[in-house]
Write a protein that holds these residues in place. Structure first.
Motif, PDB file in Angstrom:
ATOM      1  N   GLU A 178      35.614  36.429  33.506  1.00  0.00           N
ATOM      2  CA  GLU A 178      36.570  36.175  34.571  1.00  0.00           C
ATOM      3  C   GLU A 178      36.871  34.674  34.615  1.00  0.00           C
ATOM      4  N   LEU A 232      39.514  32.208  39.690  1.00  0.00           N
ATOM      5  CA  LEU A 232      39.297  33.239  40.708  1.00  0.00           C
ATOM      6  C   LEU A 232      38.205  32.831  41.696  1.00  0.00           C
ATOM      7  N   GLN A 233      37.402  31.842  41.295  1.00  0.00           N
ATOM      8  CA  GLN A 233      36.349  31.360  42.200  1.00  0.00           C
ATOM      9  C   GLN A 233      36.792  30.140  43.022  1.00  0.00           C
ATOM     10  N   LEU A 247      46.162  35.499  42.757  1.00  0.00           N
ATOM     11  CA  LEU A 247      45.714  34.262  42.100  1.00  0.00           C
ATOM     12  C   LEU A 247      46.009  34.205  40.596  1.00  0.00           C
ATOM     13  N   PRO A 248      45.810  35.288  39.842  1.00  0.00           N
ATOM     14  CA  PRO A 248      46.157  35.175  38.415  1.00  0.00           C
ATOM     15  C   PRO A 248      47.649  34.862  38.222  1.00  0.00           C
ATOM     16  N   ASP A 285      39.863  39.572  49.790  1.00  0.00           N
ATOM     17  CA  ASP A 285      39.540  39.327  48.391  1.00  0.00           C
ATOM     18  C   ASP A 285      40.478  40.064  47.434  1.00  0.00           C
ATOM     19  N   GLY A 328      47.717  41.119  39.663  1.00  0.00           N
ATOM     20  CA  GLY A 328      46.482  40.512  39.184  1.00  0.00           C
ATOM     21  C   GLY A 328      46.360  40.430  37.687  1.00  0.00           C
ATOM     22  N   ARG A 329      45.144  40.646  37.236  1.00  0.00           N
ATOM     23  CA  ARG A 329      44.833  40.520  35.828  1.00  0.00           C
ATOM     24  C   ARG A 329      44.640  41.920  35.263  1.00  0.00           C
ATOM     25  N   GLN A 358      43.791  38.426  47.184  1.00  0.00           N
ATOM     26  CA  GLN A 358      43.688  37.182  46.412  1.00  0.00           C
ATOM     27  C   GLN A 358      43.571  37.472  44.912  1.00  0.00           C
ATOM     28  N   ARG A 359      42.849  38.540  44.592  1.00  0.00           N
ATOM     29  CA  ARG A 359      42.678  38.884  43.171  1.00  0.00           C
ATOM     30  C   ARG A 359      43.979  39.382  42.551  1.00  0.00           C
TER      31      ARG A 359
END
Ligand code: ZN
Length: 409
Positions: free
Chosen positions: A344, A348-349, A391-392, A384, A12-13, A387-388
């Motif tokens: 953010e 991410l949305q 996704l980044p 979630d 992630g981030r 995905q977090r």
């Protein structure tokens, strides 16, 4: 697992402390950190990694990361030098000529000696980079016996006590860092996720050129003693400089400049051996806000990757914007800003399209077996948290490169 795939464990981030501000946070009102997307690479094809560094990624050992320049106190722009067009400056040529004289003649470094040399006509001959780079190497001297024995070798990235001893001395004398373990050295400068692949030379290349893309150590020895080491990745369109360390005893010889010229010459020599795509030296990140890191801009012609479109812009054309804004966007000048945006990111949305979810893959374990499935088939993709993590990385890689990476959860 098929070696033509790349596999990464996304994380992630992340927030990373900034090592460039001096004093910390000077340009950012105390926000001395930056945000990166990152993953730990189990394996990477050289083609995928080439695509990654062209989008602002770097690696440290197997850890791959891409700083978010909008959210960085000291934005890190990917810089590359055109290896075929590179013209060393007068001072760069001088460093190289001085080193060659030292090796060949053991000449003391005084101005009188060097002016005498130019009167003798030697320095008025045309300067050809690969010739000058190799001029004092022992392998290149058939009938001369030089004052010092200077040897440079290129070998796959492996651990030796000799390299680790140099690293410890370098870290403690140059970076005032005294807690260095061999495990840390291996993690940072020996381990690499890159899979070796043959370089497509049209005919057998000279013996000193590498045969494979992959991660290398270039060793500099003087009179048998290891004096410096470069960590290099040799990739489809470039030589990428990962790290350079040297023995402080040789500080006066500007080894950083010597190594940069040797590395750009290596790219050029591979190109001249018939590998048409080999065109650049990547010197890592150019940090305009950090005086210590601006030296990378001294090599010309250099180009910066745009932080939004990843198109290349000549460094000279970027300077006015870099001087004016903390975050400079060359493709969309109106996006340039002094604000550090740590919100953010929108992505991410925004869900991935269902086509992308079908084409991007994940490695999932079931019992004792691993399966590669598409994101849309993965039971984990609905979470979630997963995905977090992914996704980044997907956003940083872009959809095309993401399709070549299997995300391991
Ligand atoms: Zn900073």
């Amino acid at each position: 697992m098929n070696s033509s795939f790349s596999i990464g464990i996304p994380s992630g981030r992340n927030s990373s402390a900034c090592g460039y501000c001096s004093p910390p946070g000077e340009r950012s009102q105390g926000e001395s950190s930056y945000q990166v997307a990152g993953f730990d690479a189990v394996q990477l094809t050289c083609q995928t990694y080439q695509g990654m560094i062209d989008r602002g990624w770097r690696r440290s050992g197997t850890w791959c990361y891409k700083p978010d320049l909008r959210a960085s106190c000291c934005p890190q722009y990917t810089i590359r030098l055109d290896a075929l067009q590179f013209k060393p400056s007068k001072s760069q040529r001088k460093v190289l000529n001085r080193w060659n004289r030292y090796v060949l003649e053991g000449e003391p470094d005084d101005a009188a000696a060097s002016s005498q040399k130019s009167r003798s006509g030697k320095s008025s001959t045309e300067f050809v980079l690969p010739i000058a780079v190799h001029a004092s190497e022992i392998s290149n001297l058939s009938d001369e016996s030089p004052t010092h024995r200077f040897e440079v070798t290129l070998e796959p990235s492996t651990f030796t006590e000799e390299k680790f001893t140099l690293y410890k001395k370098y870290q403690s004398t140059i970076h005032n860092d005294h807690k260095n373990s061999s495990a840390g050295f291996k993690r940072f400068l020996v381990e690499s996720p890159l899979k070796d692949e043959p370089i497509p030379y049209p005919q057998t290349p000279p013996p000193y050129l590498p045969r494979q893309y992959g991660s290398y150590h270039q060793l500099y020895r003087i009179d048998g003693k290891l004096m410096a080491m470069a960590v290099l990745d040799i990739l489809p369109t470039c030589v990428s400089s990962v790290y350079f360390m040297y023995d402080i005893d040789w500080e006066d010889h500007s080894l950083g400049k010597l190594s940069a010229m040797r590395e750009v010459s290596l790219a050029r020599e591979i190109h001249e051996a018939g590998v048409d795509n080999m065109l650049y030296l990547y010197m890592g990140f150019y940090i305009h806000s950090c005086p210590k890191m601006k030296y990378k801009g001294d090599y010309s012609p250099s180009f910066l990757a745009d932080p939004e479109t990843y198109e290349w812009f000549p460094l000279e054309s970027c300077r006015p914007s870099l001087d004016t804004f903390r975050y400079a966007c060359f493709s969309h000048p109106s996006h340039s800003s002094d604000e550090v945006i740590t919100d953010e990111p929108d992505y991410l949305q925004v869900p991935l399209s269902s086509d992308d979810e079908k084409e991007i893959r994940m490695l999932v374990a079931s019992g004792k077996r691993n399966f590669v499935v598409s994101l849309s088939e993965s039971p984990y993709w609905q979470y979630d948290e997963i995905q977090r993590e992914c996704l980044p990385c997907i956003h940083g890689l872009g959809i095309d490169l993401s399709k070549g990476v299997i995300f391991k959860i």
